[in-house]
Design an enzyme around this catalytic site. Structure first.
Site, PDB file in Angstrom:
ATOM      1  N   ASN A   1      -6.007   5.349   9.346  1.00 12.83           N
ATOM      2  CA  ASN A   1      -5.748   5.503   7.916  1.00 12.83           C
ATOM      3  C   ASN A   1      -6.830   6.435   7.381  1.00 12.83           C
ATOM      4  OD1 ASN A   1      -5.429   5.216   5.145  1.00 12.83           O
ATOM      5  ND2 ASN A   1      -6.417   3.215   5.074  1.00 12.83           N
ATOM      6  N   GLY A   2      -6.425   7.473   6.645  1.00 14.70           N
ATOM      7  CA  GLY A   2      -7.404   8.418   6.098  1.00 14.70           C
ATOM      8  C   GLY A   2      -6.957   9.836   6.365  1.00 14.70           C
TER       9      GLY A   2
ATOM     10  N   GLU B   1      -0.978   3.797 -21.048  1.00 16.22           N
ATOM     11  CA  GLU B   1      -0.691   2.786 -20.029  1.00 16.22           C
ATOM     12  C   GLU B   1       0.767   2.326 -20.112  1.00 16.22           C
ATOM     13  OE1 GLU B   1      -2.043   1.972 -17.411  1.00 16.22           O
ATOM     14  OE2 GLU B   1      -1.349  -0.028 -16.883  1.00 16.22           O
TER      15      GLU B   1
ATOM     16  N   TRP C   1       1.831   6.416   5.496  1.00 17.51           N
ATOM     17  CA  TRP C   1       2.171   7.127   4.262  1.00 17.51           C
ATOM     18  C   TRP C   1       1.858   8.587   4.560  1.00 17.51           C
ATOM     19  CZ3 TRP C   1      -0.090   9.956   0.221  1.00 17.51           C
ATOM     20  CH2 TRP C   1       0.595   9.937  -1.007  1.00 17.51           C
TER      21      TRP C   1
ATOM     22  N   LYS D   1       3.361   2.659 -16.983  1.00 14.45           N
ATOM     23  CA  LYS D   1       4.063   1.499 -16.418  1.00 14.45           C
ATOM     24  C   LYS D   1       5.556   1.794 -16.371  1.00 14.45           C
ATOM     25  CE  LYS D   1       1.697  -0.328 -14.742  1.00 14.45           C
ATOM     26  NZ  LYS D   1       0.345   0.061 -14.734  1.00 14.45           N
TER      27      LYS D   1
ATOM     28  N   ARG E   1       0.818  -1.216   0.000  1.00 16.81           N
ATOM     29  CA  ARG E   1       0.000   0.000   0.000  1.00 16.81           C
ATOM     30  C   ARG E   1       0.853   1.267   0.000  1.00 16.81           C
ATOM     31  NH1 ARG E   1      -5.151  -0.715   1.428  1.00 16.81           N
ATOM     32  NH2 ARG E   1      -5.336   1.272   2.478  1.00 16.81           N
TER      33      ARG E   1
ATOM     34  N   HIS F   1       3.219  19.398 -32.376  1.00 16.47           N
ATOM     35  CA  HIS F   1       2.749  20.688 -31.859  1.00 16.47           C
ATOM     36  C   HIS F   1       3.450  21.026 -30.551  1.00 16.47           C
ATOM     37  CE1 HIS F   1      -0.230  20.922 -34.994  1.00 16.47           C
ATOM     38  NE2 HIS F   1      -0.602  19.687 -34.722  1.00 16.47           N
TER      39      HIS F   1
END
Ligand code: G6P
Length: 622
Positions: free
Chosen positions: A112-113, A495, A76, A499, A27, A518
């Site tokens: 968490n939050g 994508e 985090w 990655k 996470r 451009h």
């Protein structure tokens, strides 16, 4: 984003908590901590910054923290830098400089939050004599619980529900109270939290893999609900403090699914699981050769009635939305708008009953996507969640749910969940087209039977991995990489580029091939790698010309095209061929070499493939 775990039972808590946190590492986090108590004794807190092994070392793998009840956290950073003092658990009283030590306070907790009104609550608590040692919003919540607990002399559940009424934002909270040995109290709003039940034990965690080794019996605690855990018992309460009953769910997928199973990294394992993820998703949506959306609750009448489809998603799921836009418009002739969830919610898009808003999300917990879903519902649109995690917030709140069958995805950089999402939107587009009469039954049948060949075609691409591994060694020192394409090839580019940059840290951009000149073409230098997507016959010549414009300015070219287009080799330096399928579905085969290229480039650069810096798997903050 932060991970939380909790355990109360007959065994030593600290090793179980450390093991659970390890399984939540994906996470993303920058510090970690535990609070464990031994019977009636005071809880003890230990925190460490950096990787989890620092915390394991500090506690002698948990052995120096005896006790059968505890909570743990990986942080985090959002409010306050990633320091020891800001790491969780937090306490309702004061604490030493390092944040570790015996907890004299009444309440200790992890969270968490994000608490949005923490500033205002902090001022209130300061006025009541509370002093703060950290910069976190979590310390404010823990102290607010303590404030109500003491002011009204109410039990933990009521102190928590009072706090829930006062805080704005999102939280999964786990708290221990000095007067309640052996018990853990938890509360949830908009942040993931599950509760595990076992004989003589109870668990809580941000995600199922953290506790799967110990139990398969799980409660999905709802928004604004409280849980009270003691060994062998779990009770739930609503916001009024009244006891409620929640259904117990048995997890059917294997713990193996959350292990590396012989692969060096989760990402490589998950890349290889794509044939199964796509097959399982398709099998759940195709019955007797026909796309069947009965389980989503969407009828042909609904699909015919919608005048417009809006798609909201983040990251790779947004890239799936981009692909869905082309496929839905082309097959079903319905106007489709794709928005990043973080933008969707701030636009005043005209929505209504005749708009279907599709929210695509692997985790089902991404804060911006959840907010976009709520905005769509408020404005009267019908909503469909395309979600991988069963019981997640988006799955619960959307009017209709289509589950992808990718199983648990651990690597931060998504691969198999992305592929499963693609399969889901193809099926949806085909059924929508049939319902609206823009494809005949015959064409529908042909599309479905082509769809069913995708797992095998993806498997064939995986067999080519050595070639990509070899090519990755040539590009591992690249400064910039550009991915270009038109139409669906642009969606693949987005994508492929994400990655590459997220796990190799090489600057990379995706550009619509026609738009390159451009502005962006001025960045092309000698030997800059330009990867051109050439999977759409009608756009092949045009994109190839754009690639040649880069080559004449020094670029080194890689072309990715369907088997048989051998003439591409006359123009580019390195070609990757993938099996041919219907052009609407080409992304599913073409993305695999780009995933492998990113993977091997990251490995060559010696990076943490599964847990790239600064990123989180499930972004539960806005
Ligand atoms: C994070 C992940 C991405 C993912 C995005 C959306 O940024 O690192 O891989 O695509 O969130 O997540 P969701 O769970 O909503 O699909």
């Amino acid at each position: 984003m932060c991970g939380i775990v909790g355990y109360t039972g007959e065994n030593q808590a600290a090793p179980i908590l450390l093991d659970g946190l390890k399984r939540l590492e994906y996470r993303g986090y920058d510090s970690a901590g535990l609070a464990v108590r031994d019977g009636d004794a005071l809880a003890e807190v230990v925190k460490a910054t950096g990787k989890l092994y620092h915390l394991a070392d500090k506690t002698d793998q948990g052995r120096s923290l005896p006790g059968n009840c505890g909570i743990g956290h990986t942080r985090w950073a959002t409010h306050g830098d990633p320091s020891l003092i800001n790491a969780h658990p937090h306490v309702s009283g004061s604490c030493s400089g390092s944040g570790s030590g015996k907890v004299e306070s009444d309440v200790v907790g992890v969270h968490n939050g994000i608490i949005e009104n923490y500033g205002e609550l902090k001022e209130k608590l300061l006025r009541h004599g509370y002093r703060f040692y950290s910069d976190t919003d979590t310390e404010v919540v823990v102290k607010l619980v303590d404030y109500y607990y003491k002011k009204y002399k109410i039990g933990p559940v009521d102190a928590i529900t009072r706090t829930m009424v006062r805080v704005r934002g999102s939280y999964a909270l786990a708290l221990m109270f000095k007067d309640h040995p052996g018990e853990i109290f938890a509360a949830r709003k908009d942040s993931p939290l599950i509760i595990g039940a076992a004989e003589n034990a109870a668990f809580l965690a941000s995600d199922v893999p953290a506790i799967l080794k110990y139990t398969r019996s799980v409660y999905y605690i709802g928004n604004l609900q409280v849980a009270r855990l003691s060994p062998g018992s779990v009770k739930f309460y609503d916001l009024n403090g009244d006891e409620i009953t929640l259904p117990l769910t048995e997890i059917t997928w294997d713990a193996e699914a959350a292990e590396k199973g012989g692969y060096e990294h989760f990402m490589l394992k998950e890349i290889h699981e794509q044939p199964a993820a796509v097959r399982d998703t398709l099998v759940s949506l195709v019955k007797d050769g026909t796309v069947d959306l009965t389980e989503t609750g969407l009828t042909d009448g609904d699909l015919k009635r919608f005048a417009q489809i809006d798609i909201a998603a983040c990251g790779s799921a947004w890239h799936v939305g981009m692909a869905a836009q082309y496929v839905l418009e082309d097959l079903a002739g319905i106007p489709v708008r794709v928005e990043l969830s973080s933008e969707f919610r701030y636009r005043t898009l005209p929505l209504g009953k005749d708009t279907l808003v599709i929210v695509i999300s692997q985790s089902g917990e991404t804060a911006d996507s959840l907010a976009a879903l709520r905005v769509a519902k408020e404005r009267g649109a019908e909503t469909l969640g395309i979600v991988n995690v069963i019981g997640s917030s988006i799955a619960r709140e959307a009017d209709h749910v289509l589950y992808t069958m990718a199983g648990p995805e651990i690597a931060v950089a998504t691969t198999k969940a992305y592929s499963a999402q693609l399969a889901a939107v193809y099926a949806l587009a085909i059924r929508t087209a049939l319902a609206r009469g823009t494809v005949s039954q015959e064409r529908h049948d042909a599309l479905v039977s082509e769809l069913m060949t995708l797992p095998e075609k993806i498997r064939r691409v995986l067999e080519e991995k050595e070639r990509l591994q070899w090519f990755s060694t040539k590009i591992s020192n690249a400064k910039d990489i550009f991915f270009i394409g038109r139409g669906l090839d642009y969606a693949i580019s987005l994508e492929g580029s994400l990655k590459m940059k997220e796990i190799s840290y090489i600057h990379s951009e995706a550009y619509a091939a026609g738009e390159l000149k451009h502005g962006t073409i001025s960045l092309i230098e000698n030997n800059t790698l330009v990867v051109g997507m050439l999977t759409q016959a009608g756009l092949y010549e045009k994109t190839l010309s754009n690639m040649m414009e880069c080559k004449s300015r020094g670029a080194f070219l890689m072309g990715l095209t369907a088997n048989g287009n051998f003439s591409v080799e006359d123009s580019v330096n390195f070609t990757v061929y993938v099996p041919k399928t219907d052009e609407h579905f080409m992304i599913s085969v073409a993305i695999v070499p780009l995933q492998l290229l990113a993977y091997y480039t990251s490995v060559n650069r010696g990076l943490d493939v599964d847990k790239p810096r600064n990123l989180a798997k499930s972004v539960t903050v806005e």
